[in-house]
Design a protein around this motif. Sequence first.
Motif, PDB file in Angstrom:
ATOM      1  N   THR A  25     -23.166 -12.532 -81.438  1.00 12.61           N
ATOM      2  CA  THR A  25     -23.050 -11.616 -80.291  1.00 12.61           C
ATOM      3  C   THR A  25     -23.341 -12.394 -79.014  1.00 12.61           C
ATOM      4  OG1 THR A  25     -25.359 -10.935 -80.587  1.00 12.61           O
ATOM      5  CG2 THR A  25     -23.642  -9.552 -81.586  1.00 12.61           C
ATOM      6  N   SER A  37     -15.394 -15.325 -72.143  1.00 11.66           N
ATOM      7  CA  SER A  37     -15.446 -14.264 -73.155  1.00 11.66           C
ATOM      8  C   SER A  37     -14.326 -14.428 -74.173  1.00 11.66           C
ATOM      9  CB  SER A  37     -15.343 -12.890 -72.486  1.00 11.66           C
ATOM     10  OG  SER A  37     -16.457 -12.622 -71.663  1.00 11.66           O
ATOM     11  N   THR A  41     -14.574 -15.150 -78.250  1.00 14.79           N
ATOM     12  CA  THR A  41     -13.883 -14.319 -79.238  1.00 14.79           C
ATOM     13  C   THR A  41     -12.956 -15.163 -80.111  1.00 14.79           C
ATOM     14  OG1 THR A  41     -13.963 -12.396 -77.781  1.00 14.79           O
ATOM     15  CG2 THR A  41     -12.332 -12.359 -79.529  1.00 14.79           C
ATOM     16  N   LYS A  46     -18.455 -12.095 -82.977  1.00 11.84           N
ATOM     17  CA  LYS A  46     -18.210 -10.739 -83.474  1.00 11.84           C
ATOM     18  C   LYS A  46     -18.006  -9.768 -82.317  1.00 11.84           C
ATOM     19  CE  LYS A  46     -20.549  -7.041 -86.042  1.00 11.84           C
ATOM     20  NZ  LYS A  46     -21.815  -6.682 -86.760  1.00 11.84           N
ATOM     21  N   LEU A  47     -18.837  -9.903 -81.276  1.00 10.66           N
ATOM     22  CA  LEU A  47     -18.754  -8.988 -80.141  1.00 10.66           C
ATOM     23  C   LEU A  47     -19.246  -9.692 -78.886  1.00 10.66           C
ATOM     24  CD1 LEU A  47     -17.850  -6.069 -79.707  1.00 10.66           C
ATOM     25  CD2 LEU A  47     -20.220  -5.342 -80.016  1.00 10.66           C
ATOM     26  N   VAL A  48     -18.506  -9.509 -77.796  1.00  8.46           N
ATOM     27  CA  VAL A  48     -18.875 -10.095 -76.507  1.00  8.46           C
ATOM     28  C   VAL A  48     -19.046  -8.975 -75.496  1.00  8.46           C
ATOM     29  CG1 VAL A  48     -18.183 -11.630 -74.634  1.00  8.46           C
ATOM     30  CG2 VAL A  48     -17.597 -12.213 -77.001  1.00  8.46           C
ATOM     31  N   CYS A  70      -7.774  -9.290 -77.102  1.00 10.39           N
ATOM     32  CA  CYS A  70      -9.207  -9.363 -77.419  1.00 10.39           C
ATOM     33  C   CYS A  70      -9.926  -8.049 -77.114  1.00 10.39           C
ATOM     34  CB  CYS A  70      -9.870 -10.495 -76.634  1.00 10.39           C
ATOM     35  SG  CYS A  70      -9.240 -12.138 -76.998  1.00 10.39           S
ATOM     36  N   SER A  73     -12.884  -6.807 -79.352  1.00  6.54           N
ATOM     37  CA  SER A  73     -14.102  -7.611 -79.496  1.00  6.54           C
ATOM     38  C   SER A  73     -14.801  -7.915 -78.180  1.00  6.54           C
ATOM     39  CB  SER A  73     -13.788  -8.922 -80.215  1.00  6.54           C
ATOM     40  OG  SER A  73     -12.724  -9.597 -79.575  1.00  6.54           O
ATOM     41  N   ILE A  74     -14.227  -7.494 -77.047  1.00 11.91           N
ATOM     42  CA  ILE A  74     -14.869  -7.728 -75.748  1.00 11.91           C
ATOM     43  C   ILE A  74     -15.079  -6.385 -75.058  1.00 11.91           C
ATOM     44  CG2 ILE A  74     -14.675  -8.801 -73.470  1.00 11.91           C
ATOM     45  CD1 ILE A  74     -12.944 -10.959 -74.687  1.00 11.91           C
TER      46      ILE A  74
END
Length: 579
Positions: A25, A37, A41, A46-48, A70, A73-74
């Motif tokens: 993360t 970012s 990704t 996993k997550l931004v 993306c 995930s962003i």
Amino acid sequence: MLNDKVRNQCYYNAISRKISGGCKTVLDIGCGTGVLSIFATALGAKLVYACESSQILCSVAKDTICWNKCNSSIRLFCGESFQLNIPDTVPERVDLIISEIFDGGLLGENCLEVFEDAITRFGNVSYSSLIIPYRATFYVVGVSSLKIRNENRAVINDGALYSNVTDAPYNLEFLNPEDFECITDELKLFQVDFRSLDSIRSCQNYSDNISVKCIKDGLIDAFVGWFTLELDEVETLTNSPGTESCWEQAIFPTRKLVNIQKNDCLPLLVNILKGNKSHFVTIKVDRDDEVLENKLFASSLLVHRLNDPTWMNYIKECLNYLQQIQNKNSIVKVLLLSTSFLVLENDVNGVDFFVDSCVDVLFSKSFARISREQAIKADLRFDLIVTELVRESGTLSPEGFQNLEFWRSHLSTGGICLTRRLVIYILPVRSKYLELNSRVHDPVLFTREDLKFSNSINEYKTSHFEDIDLSSIDILSFSIPKKALILEYDEFYIDKYTSCKFKVNKKGQLDAFLYWFETKSFSNVSFNTRNSRSFKKAAYIVDPVEVEEGDVLNISVRYSPGYLNLKLISVQKCDKTKN
């Protein structure tokens, strides 16, 4: 900045190592266009969580994230990182914090307070508050530089020194090695570890008296500052002079010329202070204040003009004309609407100078200040009105036209404005500098071509540049300059449109139209900004087009009072069968 492949690749590599090491993360602070970012990704985060305070950049980032698929995930937040909180906007502490909120002076974008807050509220203890970059070091060196000297101080005939003093603690500028000579050793001022709250807080309160050894005789005009960013144990970035960095250098002009000798130890007082928006570095030579009371302070504009031989020669020609007028009349009333003409003071006997009350007169005592209300009430009339219709940045001055529009109604019978004619010159050019700073060029990495940014970001590309210093950038011209538009005094407040054709004299890629101005004043008295040291140039950017010798470029020129617009209409290809 996105065209700085070295910087992009270093960040990419550092992020890759952290994610490979287990970080899943990420918090991207000041994400700008979203590039870091997207890197995170693409590398498997996993997550931004990304935040950006600029609404415009947020829109760009949103488009760029969508283009690179993306979205899932962003999570993009339009606002400052101080506005984020757990669990509303960021539901968890993150494994990795990434950011590039630095200016050329390192601290000018509030990185200290931002990082202190982010590590405290969002850092993951199990990852020892991992952050990219993790450490920064700031360096300075004392230099002798005619370029810096001319931008910050001037000596006039009576020996008085007009020194540029501004509220800014430093100036930002790209310096080439040939622009200066090092007079002192390089000095490491401070280092800050962004992983450590103690280090960040100590940096916020930094103050020290230090000395730097001089390595040769000379004059010190300024201290030049730069930094190194250690992104991780492998990747390091710097904006030291001469490197191809997207960050400028920080210029700390001395308050006077410091004359030193080899092996002298120069005492410095260095502080990190808190401003309205961020912390900043200040550097002061301890023996600096001994002659302050003998100095006169002026605006940077006036300092630049005093150091511009072309401008000063123009002033002298104007003075000669004024003297001729004075010889025929008992008194001459001159209204000054520009600070840059204050050098006229005491140079002409028998001339009364008035200054618009809106003009900032820092050191003059003999001028009569006059407001518009006073002029109307007293029905004042002037024999000559002096104003500037071109800005120092190289563009037309809307405020100059607005001021003249009011005051020209107060000309006496036979009275004139100093600018009687305005000529606009245009030149088609190719410039790598303008190309790199006007649009994004994919790929932005050396190692990957699948990540794309130009399609979305270039929708917001700039079409106009100003403050162009022709002495420091590359220019390839494709024709001879042309007088594209001539405006007589009675046409200043009329919209005009014309077209202009250029015959191409060499093969290459055209990407801009450079322009500048010539002002015609009295008989045989004129001033051309192309030849001026104090006036920069401006340019309109066009989509790159390949041209060959013999091609004809057709451009449109639109003018309205205080504004100019240029556009490439067509390229008529040369018919080689006729040769």
